[in-house]
Design an enzyme around this catalytic site. Structure first.
Site, PDB file in Angstrom:
ATOM      1  N   ARG A 255       0.829  -1.212   0.000  1.00  0.00           N
ATOM      2  CA  ARG A 255       0.000   0.000   0.000  1.00  0.00           C
ATOM      3  C   ARG A 255       0.872   1.273   0.000  1.00  0.00           C
ATOM      4  O   ARG A 255       1.019   1.925  -1.023  1.00  0.00           O
ATOM      5  CB  ARG A 255      -0.960  -0.019   1.225  1.00  0.00           C
ATOM      6  CG  ARG A 255      -2.144   0.930   1.081  1.00  0.00           C
ATOM      7  CD  ARG A 255      -1.853   2.363   1.460  1.00  0.00           C
ATOM      8  NE  ARG A 255      -1.413   2.517   2.849  1.00  0.00           N
ATOM      9  CZ  ARG A 255      -0.878   3.621   3.318  1.00  0.00           C
ATOM     10  NH1 ARG A 255      -0.716   4.678   2.559  1.00  0.00           N
ATOM     11  NH2 ARG A 255      -0.450   3.677   4.576  1.00  0.00           N
ATOM     12  N   ASP A 256       1.487   1.592   1.113  1.00  0.00           N
ATOM     13  CA  ASP A 256       2.284   2.819   1.218  1.00  0.00           C
ATOM     14  C   ASP A 256       3.470   2.772   0.250  1.00  0.00           C
ATOM     15  O   ASP A 256       3.870   3.791  -0.312  1.00  0.00           O
ATOM     16  CB  ASP A 256       2.773   2.971   2.665  1.00  0.00           C
ATOM     17  CG  ASP A 256       3.499   4.275   2.930  1.00  0.00           C
ATOM     18  OD1 ASP A 256       3.409   5.201   2.105  1.00  0.00           O
ATOM     19  OD2 ASP A 256       4.179   4.365   3.968  1.00  0.00           O
TER      20      ASP A 256
ATOM     21  N   HIS B  71       6.073   4.741  12.601  1.00  0.00           N
ATOM     22  CA  HIS B  71       6.206   4.649  11.139  1.00  0.00           C
ATOM     23  C   HIS B  71       7.302   5.627  10.734  1.00  0.00           C
ATOM     24  O   HIS B  71       7.069   6.823  10.586  1.00  0.00           O
ATOM     25  CB  HIS B  71       4.852   5.018  10.504  1.00  0.00           C
ATOM     26  CG  HIS B  71       4.809   4.893   9.012  1.00  0.00           C
ATOM     27  ND1 HIS B  71       4.028   3.957   8.370  1.00  0.00           N
ATOM     28  CD2 HIS B  71       5.434   5.591   8.029  1.00  0.00           C
ATOM     29  CE1 HIS B  71       4.170   4.090   7.055  1.00  0.00           C
ATOM     30  NE2 HIS B  71       5.016   5.077   6.832  1.00  0.00           N
TER      31      HIS B  71
ATOM     32  N   HIS C  10      10.551   7.028   8.394  1.00  0.00           N
ATOM     33  CA  HIS C  10      11.157   7.089   7.070  1.00  0.00           C
ATOM     34  C   HIS C  10      12.656   7.294   7.244  1.00  0.00           C
ATOM     35  O   HIS C  10      13.089   7.992   8.159  1.00  0.00           O
ATOM     36  CB  HIS C  10      10.549   8.232   6.258  1.00  0.00           C
ATOM     37  CG  HIS C  10       9.188   7.900   5.707  1.00  0.00           C
ATOM     38  ND1 HIS C  10       8.550   8.678   4.788  1.00  0.00           N
ATOM     39  CD2 HIS C  10       8.356   6.855   5.953  1.00  0.00           C
ATOM     40  CE1 HIS C  10       7.378   8.123   4.481  1.00  0.00           C
ATOM     41  NE2 HIS C  10       7.222   7.032   5.181  1.00  0.00           N
TER      42      HIS C  10
ATOM     43  N   CYS D 295       7.016   9.622   0.069  1.00  0.00           N
ATOM     44  CA  CYS D 295       5.869  10.511   0.211  1.00  0.00           C
ATOM     45  C   CYS D 295       5.838  11.474  -0.960  1.00  0.00           C
ATOM     46  O   CYS D 295       6.740  12.287  -1.110  1.00  0.00           O
ATOM     47  CB  CYS D 295       5.939  11.289   1.521  1.00  0.00           C
ATOM     48  SG  CYS D 295       4.594  12.494   1.650  1.00  0.00           S
TER      49      CYS D 295
END
Ligand code: MG
Length: 305
Positions: free
Chosen positions: A20-21, A213, A215, A246
């Site tokens: 998904r992400d 979460h 990055h 993102c």
């Protein structure tokens, strides 16, 4: 070599977000059958929570326009959860029609990102989520809340801890079982992670309802993970092969790679249930599908050995 360190959880649940992400933020659009195989291979590697796709409108995220087809096609493994991101009431209806049992909603800690991503203020987005979460809970679904921009925002700069705690608490009060705190642009550092988590705990939020979460944009994701583990967090989000980033934040590529996380946790003797070699094979295969190498240091190291 496994060298445990006292004071850390003995087991960590990895919330895999690659399909998904990850794929949502890759420029290549992957065929539905490839996605189904990807999800199956992640489950085979031992991942037990695999966020599969999203019901956001196809014109927002063309990479995931095949959500319904994927959910019909993919095989499910017993004991594995396959959450789907649901943006609104319409998305919830689609999820219920397709028999989805776990959903996630995606909120923002900052006003600018709420406007840019959801086209609403933070308060308006919480109003939009309230009936979605309530409706999902009535049907027995589990709801995870994502909170993005918890550390820094590309337009607003550093984000105040009390602001993050306030919005995060509201998401939990709506009925989310878990809150995933996102460092969407990767600017967080270990002391900031500790302070934010301590503020949630001081506000009365049990640490087992928090996930992180991170990055790896600035190379801080594992240091930040260690800071979170030290405070008792035992759910960590990661993306196989480091897929995705993102699209709203320039250069903010770099979901923490699941392989990097598993290597790190294995070294600490923390159980994940994930077979690292199998996962690396899957990410090498996916890199072939996407036509670009995985940015994960662990994938690179283990594939050349
Ligand atoms: Mg991410």
């Amino acid at each position: 070599m496994r060298v445990p360190r006292p004071g850390l959880p003995s087991r960590v649940t990895i919330h895999e977000v690659g399909p998904r992400d990850g794929l949502q933020n890759e420029s290549a659009v992957v065929a539905t059958a490839v996605k189904a195989e990807f999800v199956a291979r992640l489950a085979e590697a031992g991942l037990t929570t695999i966020e599969t796709t999203s019901f956001v409108p196809a014109n927002w995220v063309p990479q995931l326009a095949d959500a319904e087809e994927l959910l019909r096609l993919m095989q499910r493994r017993a004991g594995v959860r396959y959450p789907v991101l649901v943006p609104n009431a319409r998305g919830l209806r689609r999820a219920l029609d397709l028999g989805v049992t776990d959903i996630a909603i995606f909120g923002s800690a900052t006003e600018t990102f709420a406007q840019r991503n959801l086209n609403r203020s933070v308060a308006e987005s919480l109003e939009m989520f309230a009936p979605v979460v309530a409706g999902a809970r009535e049907h027995g679904l589990d709801v995870r809340g994502y909170l993005s921009m918890c550390f820094g925002d590309p337009w607003e700069g550093p984000v105040a801890i009390d602001q993050v705690v306030r919005v995060g608490q509201r998401l939990l009060e709506l009925g989310c079982s878990q809150l995933s705190l996102g460092d969407t642009i990767g600017v967080g550092t270990a002391g900031h992670v500790r302070a934010l988590l301590e503020a949630f705990v001081a506000a009365g939020v049990p640490v087992d309802r928090l996930a992180v979460h991170f990055h790896d944009t600035y190379g801080q994701a594992l240091a930040n993970t260690l800071a979170a583990l030290e405070l008792g967090v035992s759910t960590v989000d990661a993306s196989a092969g480091g897929l995705g980033g993102c699209p709203y934040a320039k250069n903010a590529t770099g979901n923490l790679a699941t392989e990097d996380l598993v290597w790190f946790l294995d070294g600490l003797g923390i159980e994940t249930g994930v077979d690292l070699e199998s996962l690396v094979r899957t990410s090498l295969w996916m890199a072939d599908q996407l036509g670009r190498p995985s940015p994960s240091g662990v994938v690179r190291a283990l594939s050349s050995s």
